[in-house]
Design a protein around this motif. Structure first.
Motif, mmCIF file in Angstrom:
data_model
loop_
_atom_site.group_PDB
_atom_site.id
_atom_site.type_symbol
_atom_site.label_atom_id
_atom_site.label_comp_id
_atom_site.label_asym_id
_atom_site.label_seq_id
_atom_site.Cartn_x
_atom_site.Cartn_y
_atom_site.Cartn_z
ATOM 1 N N PRO A 185 0.826 -1.215 0.000
ATOM 2 C CA PRO A 185 0.000 0.000 0.000
ATOM 3 C C PRO A 185 0.856 1.258 0.000
ATOM 4 O O PRO A 185 2.068 1.211 0.259
ATOM 5 C CB PRO A 185 -0.771 -0.123 1.317
ATOM 6 C CG PRO A 185 0.185 -0.846 2.223
ATOM 7 C CD PRO A 185 0.910 -1.830 1.339
ATOM 8 N N GLN A 186 0.235 2.369 -0.307
ATOM 9 C CA GLN A 186 0.911 3.650 -0.148
ATOM 10 C C GLN A 186 1.168 3.874 1.339
ATOM 11 O O GLN A 186 0.298 3.622 2.182
ATOM 12 C CB GLN A 186 0.057 4.782 -0.706
ATOM 13 C CG GLN A 186 -0.111 4.739 -2.220
ATOM 14 C CD GLN A 186 -0.870 5.949 -2.735
ATOM 15 O OE1 GLN A 186 -1.493 6.691 -1.968
ATOM 16 N NE2 GLN A 186 -0.820 6.162 -4.034
ATOM 17 N N LEU A 187 2.367 4.341 1.671
ATOM 18 C CA LEU A 187 2.741 4.473 3.076
ATOM 19 C C LEU A 187 1.848 5.462 3.822
ATOM 20 O O LEU A 187 1.546 5.263 5.005
ATOM 21 C CB LEU A 187 4.211 4.887 3.190
ATOM 22 C CG LEU A 187 5.235 3.853 2.709
ATOM 23 C CD1 LEU A 187 6.654 4.334 3.008
ATOM 24 C CD2 LEU A 187 4.991 2.496 3.352
ATOM 25 N N VAL A 188 1.417 6.511 3.133
ATOM 26 C CA VAL A 188 0.538 7.495 3.780
ATOM 27 C C VAL A 188 -0.776 6.837 4.184
ATOM 28 O O VAL A 188 -1.283 7.040 5.298
ATOM 29 C CB VAL A 188 0.279 8.700 2.856
ATOM 30 C CG1 VAL A 188 -0.781 9.615 3.459
ATOM 31 C CG2 VAL A 188 1.570 9.482 2.622
ATOM 32 N N ALA A 189 -1.331 6.026 3.287
ATOM 33 C CA ALA A 189 -2.581 5.331 3.588
ATOM 34 C C ALA A 189 -2.391 4.351 4.735
ATOM 35 O O ALA A 189 -3.261 4.220 5.615
ATOM 36 C CB ALA A 189 -3.082 4.607 2.345
ATOM 37 N N LEU A 190 -1.254 3.670 4.749
ATOM 38 C CA LEU A 190 -0.979 2.711 5.823
ATOM 39 C C LEU A 190 -0.769 3.430 7.155
ATOM 40 O O LEU A 190 -1.201 2.947 8.206
ATOM 41 C CB LEU A 190 0.250 1.880 5.466
ATOM 42 C CG LEU A 190 0.580 0.708 6.390
ATOM 43 C CD1 LEU A 190 -0.614 -0.233 6.525
ATOM 44 C CD2 LEU A 190 1.797 -0.040 5.876
ATOM 45 N N GLU A 191 -0.114 4.584 7.125
ATOM 46 C CA GLU A 191 0.056 5.372 8.346
ATOM 47 C C GLU A 191 -1.293 5.791 8.914
ATOM 48 O O GLU A 191 -1.508 5.744 10.133
ATOM 49 C CB GLU A 191 0.914 6.603 8.059
ATOM 50 C CG GLU A 191 2.389 6.302 7.865
ATOM 51 C CD GLU A 191 3.183 7.531 7.457
ATOM 52 O OE1 GLU A 191 2.546 8.526 7.027
ATOM 53 O OE2 GLU A 191 4.422 7.502 7.558
ATOM 54 N N ASN A 192 -2.212 6.178 8.044
ATOM 55 C CA ASN A 192 -3.549 6.561 8.498
ATOM 56 C C ASN A 192 -4.298 5.363 9.081
ATOM 57 O O ASN A 192 -5.006 5.486 10.089
ATOM 58 C CB ASN A 192 -4.349 7.165 7.342
ATOM 59 C CG ASN A 192 -3.819 8.520 6.914
ATOM 60 O OD1 ASN A 192 -3.187 9.226 7.702
ATOM 61 N ND2 ASN A 192 -4.061 8.896 5.667
ATOM 62 N N TYR A 193 -4.131 4.209 8.445
ATOM 63 C CA TYR A 193 -4.779 2.992 8.934
ATOM 64 C C TYR A 193 -4.254 2.647 10.328
ATOM 65 O O TYR A 193 -5.027 2.328 11.243
ATOM 66 C CB TYR A 193 -4.519 1.842 7.967
ATOM 67 C CG TYR A 193 -5.254 0.579 8.307
ATOM 68 C CD1 TYR A 193 -6.492 0.289 7.737
ATOM 69 C CD2 TYR A 193 -4.720 -0.356 9.209
ATOM 70 C CE1 TYR A 193 -7.180 -0.881 8.051
ATOM 71 C CE2 TYR A 193 -5.389 -1.519 9.527
ATOM 72 C CZ TYR A 193 -6.621 -1.774 8.942
ATOM 73 O OH TYR A 193 -7.298 -2.925 9.272
ATOM 74 N N LEU A 194 -2.926 2.722 10.498
ATOM 75 C CA LEU A 194 -2.326 2.429 11.796
ATOM 76 C C LEU A 194 -2.787 3.425 12.853
ATOM 77 O O LEU A 194 -3.074 3.045 14.002
ATOM 78 C CB LEU A 194 -0.803 2.442 11.684
ATOM 79 C CG LEU A 194 -0.015 2.204 12.976
ATOM 80 C CD1 LEU A 194 -0.380 0.859 13.608
ATOM 81 C CD2 LEU A 194 1.487 2.282 12.711
ATOM 82 N N ALA A 195 -2.888 4.693 12.482
ATOM 83 C CA ALA A 195 -3.354 5.711 13.425
ATOM 84 C C ALA A 195 -4.760 5.396 13.912
ATOM 85 O O ALA A 195 -5.073 5.551 15.101
ATOM 86 C CB ALA A 195 -3.310 7.091 12.771
ATOM 87 N N ASN A 196 -5.619 4.922 13.007
ATOM 88 C CA ASN A 196 -6.977 4.539 13.403
ATOM 89 C C ASN A 196 -6.972 3.327 14.322
ATOM 90 O O ASN A 196 -7.789 3.231 15.244
ATOM 91 C CB ASN A 196 -7.821 4.245 12.152
ATOM 92 C CG ASN A 196 -8.297 5.510 11.485
ATOM 93 O OD1 ASN A 196 -8.633 6.485 12.152
ATOM 94 N ND2 ASN A 196 -8.312 5.529 10.157
#
Length: 221
Positions: free
Chosen positions: A30-41
């Motif tokens: 995945p795009q790292l930005v999208a994965l960072e957002n997923y992890l934050a959630n």
């Protein structure tokens, strides 16, 4: 352990894991930005269940890295070798999975694979005893559910042949296989080409069985 309502509720340091390490477990990456957002959630709402198969795979990728950063730490006066970790006991060669984790993954095998990847994959073995581990579900009382065998192959093209309960199995180097054995104790006979288990190319041993069975992980060199 208090009752948990989410797979990541007991981890308080998910923000410390490298996001690219999580991404490396996923295909497609995945795009790292999208994965960072997923992890934050996941950090904010650890009790939320995954909505898709890819979300589940992402959760398992996060779990692998969460286990790594919460694994045994070796330093002066450390008790890591004495089993002072809730997920792995190196001295007794046990993978210890909190029973409640089973409620948040689709299968026991996928959960066990995550623990193997976090703690045993590419692990430098100090002796041949580390070729064999037991898998334990931990709760008020513990339940041994199976074993993990890690063949040590000398070169490429290694093969392990196993005989269990009258059936023959062949696992090639690089393969990862679960062999069912619901008994508490399972007697196996093995013979390796270009490799050893417990220091021998051929032997018969008794291992722990259960609802998981016997995992043979031939991915390590």
């Amino acid at each position: 352990m208090p009752k948990i309502t989410g797979l990541f509720e007991i981890f308080d340091n998910l923000d410390q894991m490298p996001i690219d390490a999580v991404a490396a477990w996923l295909k497609p990456v995945p795009q790292l930005v999208a994965l960072e957002n997923y992890l934050a959630n996941r950090i904010l709402y650890p009790q939320v269940l995954p909505q898709t198969e890819y979300d589940m795979q992402t959760d398992l990728a996060i779990l692998r890295e969460a286990l790594k950063i919460n694994g045994p730490k070796f330093f002066k006066n450390s008790n890591a070798l004495l089993g002072d970790n809730p997920f792995i006991n190196i001295t007794m060669r046990k993978l210890m999975i909190p029973l409640e984790f089973v409620n948040f993954v689709p299968t026991l095998s996928s959960l066990v694979y995550a623990f193997i990847d976090a703690f045993l994959l590419d692990r430098k073995k100090k002796d041949w005893f580390e070729d064999l581990w037991s898998v334990v579900l931990t709760d008020d009382s513990d339940e041994t559910v199976g074993s993990v065998i890690l063949p040590q192959f000398d070169t490429f093209g290694g093969i392990i042949n196993l005989k269990l309960l009258g059936k023959n199995y062949q696992i090639k180097q690089g393969g990862l296989t679960i062999i069912p054995c619901s008994k508490d104790r399972c007697e196996i006979a093995y013979k390796l080409q270009n490799g050893k288990v417990l220091g021998k190319t051929e032997n018969a041993i008794e291992v722990s069985g259960g609802k998981l069975g016997l995992v043979v992980d031939g991915r390590n060199p």
